[in-house]
Design a protein around this motif. Structure first.
Motif, mmCIF file in Angstrom:
data_model
loop_
_atom_site.group_PDB
_atom_site.id
_atom_site.type_symbol
_atom_site.label_atom_id
_atom_site.label_comp_id
_atom_site.label_asym_id
_atom_site.label_seq_id
_atom_site.Cartn_x
_atom_site.Cartn_y
_atom_site.Cartn_z
ATOM 1 N N CYS A 57 47.505 8.335 -25.002
ATOM 2 C CA CYS A 57 48.958 8.159 -25.185
ATOM 3 C C CYS A 57 49.698 9.084 -24.238
ATOM 4 C CB CYS A 57 49.301 8.405 -26.649
ATOM 5 S SG CYS A 57 48.514 7.159 -27.686
ATOM 6 N N PRO A 61 56.565 4.948 -23.436
ATOM 7 C CA PRO A 61 56.623 3.481 -23.289
ATOM 8 C C PRO A 61 58.050 2.961 -23.185
ATOM 9 C CG PRO A 61 56.133 4.087 -25.561
ATOM 10 C CD PRO A 61 56.150 5.364 -24.783
ATOM 11 N N CYS A 126 53.211 10.810 -25.114
ATOM 12 C CA CYS A 126 54.199 9.859 -25.631
ATOM 13 C C CYS A 126 55.000 10.484 -26.783
ATOM 14 C CB CYS A 126 53.468 8.619 -26.131
ATOM 15 S SG CYS A 126 54.524 7.492 -27.041
ATOM 16 N N TYR A 129 53.644 9.615 -30.337
ATOM 17 C CA TYR A 129 52.301 10.028 -30.773
ATOM 18 C C TYR A 129 52.444 11.085 -31.863
ATOM 19 C CZ TYR A 129 47.411 11.571 -30.336
ATOM 20 O OH TYR A 129 46.087 11.879 -30.566
ATOM 21 N N CYS A 136 49.741 6.541 -33.915
ATOM 22 C CA CYS A 136 50.943 6.071 -33.227
ATOM 23 C C CYS A 136 52.028 5.778 -34.269
ATOM 24 C CB CYS A 136 50.610 4.799 -32.446
ATOM 25 S SG CYS A 136 52.067 3.917 -31.872
ATOM 26 N N ILE A 138 54.673 4.076 -33.943
ATOM 27 C CA ILE A 138 55.299 2.741 -33.825
ATOM 28 C C ILE A 138 54.228 1.650 -33.697
ATOM 29 C CG2 ILE A 138 57.436 3.682 -32.844
ATOM 30 C CD1 ILE A 138 56.474 2.637 -30.097
ATOM 31 N N CYS A 146 50.882 -0.868 -24.563
ATOM 32 C CA CYS A 146 50.097 -0.124 -25.565
ATOM 33 C C CYS A 146 49.154 -1.056 -26.337
ATOM 34 C CB CYS A 146 51.020 0.590 -26.546
ATOM 35 S SG CYS A 146 52.016 1.880 -25.779
HETATM 36 S S1 SF4 Z 1 50.102 3.586 -28.657
HETATM 37 FE FE1 SF4 Z 1 51.897 4.523 -29.665
HETATM 38 S S2 SF4 Z 1 51.635 6.734 -29.403
HETATM 39 FE FE2 SF4 Z 1 50.287 5.732 -27.931
HETATM 40 S S3 SF4 Z 1 51.496 5.558 -26.031
HETATM 41 FE FE3 SF4 Z 1 51.787 3.666 -27.181
HETATM 42 S S4 SF4 Z 1 53.619 4.005 -28.369
HETATM 43 FE FE4 SF4 Z 1 52.902 5.999 -27.720
#
Ligand code: SF4
Ligand code: SF4
Length: 360
Positions: A57, A61, A126, A129, A136, A138, A146
């Motif tokens: 992560c 994003p 991110c 995270y 994650c 979201i 992602c």
């Molecule tokens: S999976 Fe979730 S935590 Fe990982 S980079 Fe994508 S949005 Fe961020």
């Protein structure tokens, strides 16, 4: 029922589009990240190990307007942390436009200029995270990037190609639907730069004083948001409400030929992942040597995160695959070295592009 591999909205669309379910990559063991060193000090066999406080992560994003709204409207406990981090991005104002949330220009520039920092540097982590439990915030509404990134692929480059084609399709859908939402909500586009309307993201590399200092120019924000200024959350949730009921057929109709072409490409990539053809002639593909021992050589082919080990005996006989017919190469291999490649090893060497098709 277990969670689908894709976010629920994308899973519903892909269930309508593909001949079968999209399943996860089994060797990417996210619950015990395969890319991180183990507590006993065991290192993963990769170009460099990841940091468990970052894992993959390693970027901020871009979230199209309808996904931002879906996160804000979701009362599922798994999205609670994501709502906080999304609201923090909106409050900070950087990269906050009617098309969605994009990365800050400073973060994007750092990401582009970094070397071997993906998965390692906490500066690139991110904002969604959740470090405490390595999850994650979201997850249920993560974007196409992602939803399709895996460190390892069961079928090597063949599997990677499938996921990258799905990513290209979802990227195109996200861009087109974000623009469609502006039309649906009768948003006046006069205030948005044309470059932003096309890509949905700010241009990377444009670092003015505001960007460098993490400030937002209020006059630009009011130009971008027009009648919706100060009501960004309401706008994003209105976008989510427009997109949520769409069937895959509606998405294809709305998004036009760009998305239609990517959708067709994805069906081809699906078929390629199902196929196990052996080309009539083989030659060696390119690879980098990562390590060697008595068992064989570990080499990097399509990705530094997914090396493959070639048995020591075979390593000294790879030169037989020089463009001659595959049948002849196998025969010479058997006659001169007493070696026979089983189907599983041959399939892996093809999937990882150690062997590639040699045109006649
Ligand atoms: S999976 Fe979730 S935590 Fe990982 S980079 Fe994508 S949005 Fe961020
Ligand atoms: S996909 Fe990411 S979290 Fe999952 S095993 Fe790979 S690096 Fe770890």
């Amino acid at each position: 029922m277990s969670d689908p591999t894709l976010p629920p909205l994308y899973d519903r669309w892909m269930t309508n589009h593909l001949p079968g379910p999209v399943t996860p990559e089994p060797r990417a063991t996210c619950e015990d990240c395969v890319m991180c060193s183990k507590p006993d000090g065991t290192m993963p066999a990769v170009a460099y190990p990841f940091n468990p406080r970052v894992r993959c992560c390693s970027y901020t994003p871009h979230l199209p307007n309808f996904l931002v709204g879906a996160i804000l409207a979701d009362d599922h406990p798994a999205t609670a942390a994501g709502q906080v981090s999304v609201r923090e991005r909106i409050a900070a104002g950087i990269g906050v436009t009617p098309l969605g949330l994009s990365h800050s220009p400073v973060t994007a520039t750092l990401h582009n200029a970094s070397v071997n920092a993906h998965g390692v540097s906490e500066a690139l982590r991110c904002p969604h995270y959740v470090v405490e439990d390595a999850t994650c915030g979201i997850w249920r509404h993560r974007n196409g990037m992602c939803a399709t990134w895996w460190c390892k692929h069961e079928r090597g480059a063949t599997g990677h190609h499938f996921w990258m084609t799905l990513k290209a399709l979802l990227d195109a859908v996200e861009q087109a639907l974000a623009r469609w939402c502006l039309l649906e909500l009768d948003y006046g586009v006069g205030g948005l730069p044309m470059t932003l309307i096309r890509s949905g993201e700010e241009e990377i590399g444009r670092l003015d004083a505001n960007a460098l200092d993490g400030r937002v120019d209020p006059s630009v924000q009011s130009l971008y948001w027009g009648a919706w200024v100060g009501r960004e959350e309401e706008f994003y949730q209105a976008c989510a409400a427009r997109v949520a009921p769409l069937a895959w057929k509606d998405v294809l109709d709305i998004c036009g030929p760009d998305v239609g072409l990517f959708a067709k490409g994805l069906l081809d990539a699906w078929m390629a992942r199902e196929a196990h053809d052996v080309p009539a002639r083989l030659r060696l593909g390119g690879f980098h040597l990562l390590g060697i021992n008595e068992q064989g050589a570990t080499v990097v082919t399509y990705s530094p995160f997914d090396p493959i080990t070639i048995p020591a005996l075979l390593m000294t006989a790879l030169h037989y695959f020089d463009g001659r017919s595959t049948e002849e190469a196998f025969q010479v291999l058997a006659d001169e070295r007493g070696l026979q490649l089983d189907d599983a090893l041959l399939g892996a060497l093809l999937d990882y592009r150690v062997f590639v098709d040699a045109p006649e």
